[in-house]
Design a protein around this motif. Structure first.
Motif, PDB file in Angstrom:
ATOM      1  N   LEU A  80      -6.572 -16.337  -7.895  1.00  0.00           N
ATOM      2  CA  LEU A  80      -6.015 -16.441  -6.677  1.00  0.00           C
ATOM      3  C   LEU A  80      -4.570 -15.927  -6.357  1.00  0.00           C
ATOM      4  CD1 LEU A  80      -5.861 -17.676  -3.717  1.00  0.00           C
ATOM      5  CD2 LEU A  80      -5.583 -20.143  -4.581  1.00  0.00           C
ATOM      6  N   TYR A  81      -4.139 -14.866  -5.652  1.00  0.00           N
ATOM      7  CA  TYR A  81      -3.020 -14.508  -5.371  1.00  0.00           C
ATOM      8  C   TYR A  81      -2.507 -15.240  -4.271  1.00  0.00           C
ATOM      9  CZ  TYR A  81       0.759 -11.423  -3.801  1.00  0.00           C
ATOM     10  OH  TYR A  81       1.842 -10.863  -3.567  1.00  0.00           O
ATOM     11  N   ALA A  82      -1.348 -16.424  -4.439  1.00  0.00           N
ATOM     12  CA  ALA A  82      -1.124 -17.167  -3.341  1.00  0.00           C
ATOM     13  C   ALA A  82       0.133 -17.018  -2.485  1.00  0.00           C
ATOM     14  CB  ALA A  82      -1.079 -18.654  -4.120  1.00  0.00           C
ATOM     15  N   VAL A  83       0.309 -15.750  -2.417  1.00  0.00           N
ATOM     16  CA  VAL A  83       1.388 -15.556  -1.439  1.00  0.00           C
ATOM     17  C   VAL A  83       0.918 -14.612  -0.599  1.00  0.00           C
ATOM     18  CG1 VAL A  83       3.570 -13.839  -1.343  1.00  0.00           C
ATOM     19  CG2 VAL A  83       3.257 -15.233  -3.486  1.00  0.00           C
ATOM     20  N   GLY A  84       1.287 -14.774   0.689  1.00  0.00           N
ATOM     21  CA  GLY A  84       0.520 -14.348   1.923  1.00  0.00           C
ATOM     22  C   GLY A  84       0.220 -12.855   1.872  1.00  0.00           C
ATOM     23  N   ILE A  85      -0.825 -12.262   2.004  1.00  0.00           N
ATOM     24  CA  ILE A  85      -1.028 -10.650   1.631  1.00  0.00           C
ATOM     25  C   ILE A  85      -0.478  -9.872   2.602  1.00  0.00           C
ATOM     26  CG2 ILE A  85      -3.221 -10.686   2.814  1.00  0.00           C
ATOM     27  CD1 ILE A  85      -2.519  -9.108  -0.545  1.00  0.00           C
ATOM     28  N   ALA A  86       0.478  -8.891   2.150  1.00  0.00           N
ATOM     29  CA  ALA A  86       0.766  -7.790   2.820  1.00  0.00           C
ATOM     30  C   ALA A  86      -0.245  -6.529   2.723  1.00  0.00           C
ATOM     31  CB  ALA A  86       2.159  -7.119   2.127  1.00  0.00           C
ATOM     32  N   PRO A  87      -0.457  -6.001   3.979  1.00  0.00           N
ATOM     33  CA  PRO A  87      -1.517  -5.230   3.899  1.00  0.00           C
ATOM     34  C   PRO A  87      -1.546  -3.959   2.735  1.00  0.00           C
ATOM     35  CG  PRO A  87      -1.020  -5.757   6.168  1.00  0.00           C
ATOM     36  CD  PRO A  87       0.091  -6.589   5.039  1.00  0.00           C
TER      37      PRO A  87
END
Lengths: 368, 368
Positions: A80-87
């Motif tokens: 889980l990549y737990a930093v808000g996703i940048a497009p």
């Protein structure tokens, strides 16, 4: 066996493996009693070897795609990549998913959900410390709908009690843990009522992970700092000084008797600028100081720093005497914030507690 | 030409080459008027390419032996390692000297001098900020004698006005520069009277280098931060915001309208934890925010941070409005302390001021 803590050029990181093992056992046993699984956050150690002490190949949380890629290379499949996703990061996410890695992302807006196209966690806010929507904000269901419309899927909800790092005492910590759980379960209920299965309910921070007493409805707990612990965690009562697994080995390079200082070659480049205990009841400066075998000096603190200099001094008001440490003596500085201190280095020199024998050198993942 | 600032995965460092050139010209011209040479300190940029803008192959100061080794590989031959020497580092020093590099070390005790065996600077204290002996302390001559007895040589005296980083206004800066000069010249006089030639009189910090008006008796000035400058230097009046050459490019990943926050993917891992303006008249938090072309937003500050999150907010008390920056927008964060911010990264993306075209990627020296 690759030498002794007396050998490498200072400053460098020493890591006491037995303490990581004990810290991992303690948290795993606590979470087993509560009936939830652990999704360790590898952002603190950024080390495949350290993660392997906790649960080799298990579910992990990452703070960068560089970590995701390195752990995928090491065989980890539930990330889980737990930093808000940048497009612009989505192509790297898709590339890992195409390699068979179940990499999920985090988001808290319709804008992100509309372009995600991959399974994601929706970030839910419990204490106003970072991102996330409130569980009763209509946006929660809008985000879920946009995510599924983009070809993604609501894997779960994620809550992080950032406020817990500022807690004072067991009662506040238990309350923070309970609130984090309640908000996460409420958000999952809202999503399920709207028709989204939401299989995972994920909560966690190192303080709340250790103080939770009721995790009904939660499926997994995230925590990262617990592998090393640090003086901030000791200050809020999550661990004792004897649990700290990480230290910076530095060398005495001078003395200023008039100021009561011992100077070392470990400055903020080696310890970080983190002053996380400055708002706690006991301010530990830039760290506490131990001898090379790990025994703390009485009230000796890293009081000030420049880029490559550390100034050690007796804590103000203490009757302790400055130890006699000649030029060339090595000491260990215990970190204020282990994530930040470890972040200043490329590798760990691994020893057993109380030993100076370096048994291995473990690399860290760097960059983004 | 290697793309645009719109391309790389964020966070990363942008470096405006033309500003480094202007900053270097300004300091060189000032020191030429004063009749002294510059020994640039490469600890800020840790980049052979940046040092080459200032003076390719010229005399340098380093903060680590890793810098000394990297610059020796790049052809630099006059290198001062300006952190008090730890005896275990002497074999690396001698190895560089045997390669034909005139690497000198720094010391302030008889203990160090007695084992040095190489040309050294004696550190002299002018304001109680770090190491160094007082110019009229009898130890000064004892150190020189021990150094020559060890087979070394008194190359010079070194003074660093650490207090100047806390100066407020031109008058205090000029006074700090004058005091730094006076102490250095006095120490050299003492040593020469005792029979030590002491050819080099070295002073410097970025603030005093720019505000010195009288450097009679001084032979060289050290400064490092001036290549990039930062908000601490702007706060004490050494530069303007338009002189800042370094920034961290980050991406907007969310909004918390209730808190007035714009969230980015640049946390303290990308900016450092340095809070150097917290004691200045204007607290700039973790940095000021500009658009991707370098134009500052009105009163937009990086107000808080976690490991991989930055929280942008309007400065308290300001009537400015939060700019509309959608998810995916890129902005630049200007550093509080350029040495610390640069230290969090492995490379610079080089552009010209006002341009987004990345013309080169320059690596940094890492570790010790």
């Amino acid at each position: 066996m690759t030498g002794s803590l007396d050998d490498p050029s200072t400053p460098f990181l020493a890591l006491e493996r037995g303490r990581v093992e004990a810290n991992a056992r303690r948290l795993r046993a606590h979470l087993e009693r509560l009936g939830v699984s652990l999704r360790q956050h590898v952002k603190t150690a950024k080390s495949v070897e350290v993660a392997g002490i906790v649960e080799p190949g298990g579910a992990i949380t990452v703070s960068t795609l560089a970590e995701a890629e390195a752990f995928a290379d090491a065989g980890y499949r539930d990330i889980l990549y737990a930093v808000g996703i940048a497009p612009h990061k989505l192509p790297r996410v898709r590339a890992l998913r195409e390699r068979g890695v179940d990499l999920t992302v985090l988001l808290d807006s319709v804008e992100q959900a509309a372009v995600a196209g991959v399974p994601a966690f929706i970030e839910v806010d419990c204490d106003g410390h970072r991102g996330g929507v409130h569980p009763d904000d209509p946006a929660l269901v809008d985000i879920a709908a946009a995510l599924e419309a983009s070809g993604g899927q609501v894997r779960g909800v994620l809550v992080h009690a950032g406020e817990s790092y500022f807690a004072d005492g067991d009662e506040q910590l238990r309350a923070a843990a309970q609130h984090e759980r309640d908000v996460a379960v409420r958000a999952a209920e809202v999503l399920r009522a709207a028709g989204f299965a939401t299989p995972v309910v994920s909560v966690g921070s190192t303080p709340t992970a250790h103080f939770a007493t009721d995790l009904r409805g939660v499926t997994e707990v995230r925590a990262g700092n617990f592998v090393f612990f640090d003086l901030v965690m000791a200050g809020i009562g999550v661990c004792s000084h004897a649990d700290l697994a990480l230290s910076v080995v530095v060398t005495v390079i001078g003395h200023q008797p008039g100021k009561g200082w011992i100077l070392t070659d470990g400055g903020w480049m080696a310890t970080s600028r983190d002053r996380g205990t400055s708002r706690q009841r006991v301010d530990q400066g830039y760290g506490l100081v131990a001898d090379l075998d790990g025994v703390l000096f009485d009230d000796l603190v890293m009081a000030d720093t420049s880029q490559e200099h550390g100034m050690l001094a007796i804590r103000p008001g203490s009757a302790a005497r400055l130890p006699e440490l000649p030029v060339g003596a090595r000491v260990r500085v215990l970190p204020i914030h282990a994530c930040a201190t470890a972040g200043q280095h490329d590798a760990y020199h691994v020893v057993e507690p109380g030993s100076r024998i370096v048994e291995a050198v473990w690399p860290r993942v760097r960059g983004w």
